[in-house]
Design a protein around this motif. Structure first.
Motif, PDB file in Angstrom:
ATOM      1  N   THR A  96       0.411   5.495  -0.081  1.00 58.11           N
ATOM      2  CA  THR A  96      -0.814   4.926   0.479  1.00 58.11           C
ATOM      3  C   THR A  96      -1.266   5.698   1.712  1.00 58.11           C
ATOM      4  OG1 THR A  96      -0.225   2.747  -0.374  1.00 58.11           O
ATOM      5  CG2 THR A  96      -1.862   2.822   1.405  1.00 58.11           C
ATOM      6  N   GLY A 118       3.179   8.473  -6.429  1.00 51.25           N
ATOM      7  CA  GLY A 118       2.668   7.237  -7.021  1.00 51.25           C
ATOM      8  C   GLY A 118       3.277   6.956  -8.386  1.00 51.25           C
ATOM      9  N   THR A 160      -2.551   9.104   0.794  1.00 47.58           N
ATOM     10  CA  THR A 160      -3.889   9.001   0.203  1.00 47.58           C
ATOM     11  C   THR A 160      -4.947   8.854   1.289  1.00 47.58           C
ATOM     12  OG1 THR A 160      -2.987   8.007  -1.809  1.00 47.58           O
ATOM     13  CG2 THR A 160      -5.341   7.673  -1.384  1.00 47.58           C
ATOM     14  N   ILE A 161      -4.704   7.977   2.241  1.00 48.32           N
ATOM     15  CA  ILE A 161      -5.663   7.763   3.337  1.00 48.32           C
ATOM     16  C   ILE A 161      -5.858   9.051   4.125  1.00 48.32           C
ATOM     17  CG2 ILE A 161      -6.015   6.553   5.536  1.00 48.32           C
ATOM     18  CD1 ILE A 161      -4.545   4.138   4.168  1.00 48.32           C
ATOM     19  N   ALA A 194       5.806   3.328  -1.672  1.00 45.34           N
ATOM     20  CA  ALA A 194       4.443   2.776  -1.724  1.00 45.34           C
ATOM     21  C   ALA A 194       3.691   3.020  -0.420  1.00 45.34           C
ATOM     22  CB  ALA A 194       4.502   1.278  -2.039  1.00 45.34           C
ATOM     23  N   VAL A 195       4.365   2.833   0.709  1.00 43.36           N
ATOM     24  CA  VAL A 195       3.727   3.095   2.012  1.00 43.36           C
ATOM     25  C   VAL A 195       3.414   4.579   2.145  1.00 43.36           C
ATOM     26  CG1 VAL A 195       4.119   3.080   4.521  1.00 43.36           C
ATOM     27  CG2 VAL A 195       4.696   1.061   3.150  1.00 43.36           C
TER      28      VAL A 195
END
Length: 161
Positions: free
Chosen positions: A138, A99, A141-142, A134-135
């Protein structure tokens, strides 16, 4: 397969693919003797700080492989705390690093952080690298949130038994 498990699997798989994309990019840069990221060449002065560019980039590629393995571990973490907690800690640390990289390279691409280097000479490649990052962050994180919640659920269930 429950819908939440499918989402978790998709997120962990996407995170793994992001890590593998990072790995491949680092191997490619190592073969060309270049520092930086795709679309973001390192400033010339960075080369003075690195004695062996190829080895440095291959070490980054190895880190990418480790991150891919950790992302896959999130699909079904072993119950043993010896693997569970390190995988979660490494995931959260990796998410923070990826990030921060996306934010830093994004600021560089926008011209907001000249101290990080000049704006990318080939903007489409730079934007593609930012999108992948970014993908990746993300999805990781999920997957980590799902894994953290499921590990807590397993602890609660095993305590109740």
């Amino acid at each position: 397969m429950p819908r939440s498990h499918r989402k978790h699997l998709a997120a962990a798989s996407t995170a793994c693919l992001g890590a593998l994309a990072y790995t491949v990019s680092k191997v490619d840069l190592a073969s060309e003797g270049e520092l930086g990221m795709p679309g973001f060449p390192a400033p010339v002065e960075a080369y003075a700080a690195v004695t062996d560019v190829e080895t440095a980039q291959l070490a980054n590629a190895a880190l990418g492989l480790l991150m891919a393995v950790v992302a896959l571990l999130l699909v079904r973490l072993p119950r043993t705390r010896l693997v569970l907690w390190p995988a979660l800690v490494v995931s959260w640390a990796g998410i923070a690093m990826v990030g921060a990289g996306v934010l830093g390279f994004g600021a560089r691409a926008a011209g907001l952080a000249p101290s990080l280097g000049a704006r990318p000479p080939h903007m489409p490649t730079a934007l593609a690298a930012l999108l992948v990052g970014a993908v990746w962050a993300t999805a990781w994180t999920i997957a980590t949130v799902f894994a953290t919640r499921s590990s807590r659920g397993r602890r609660t269930t095993s305590v109740d038994l």
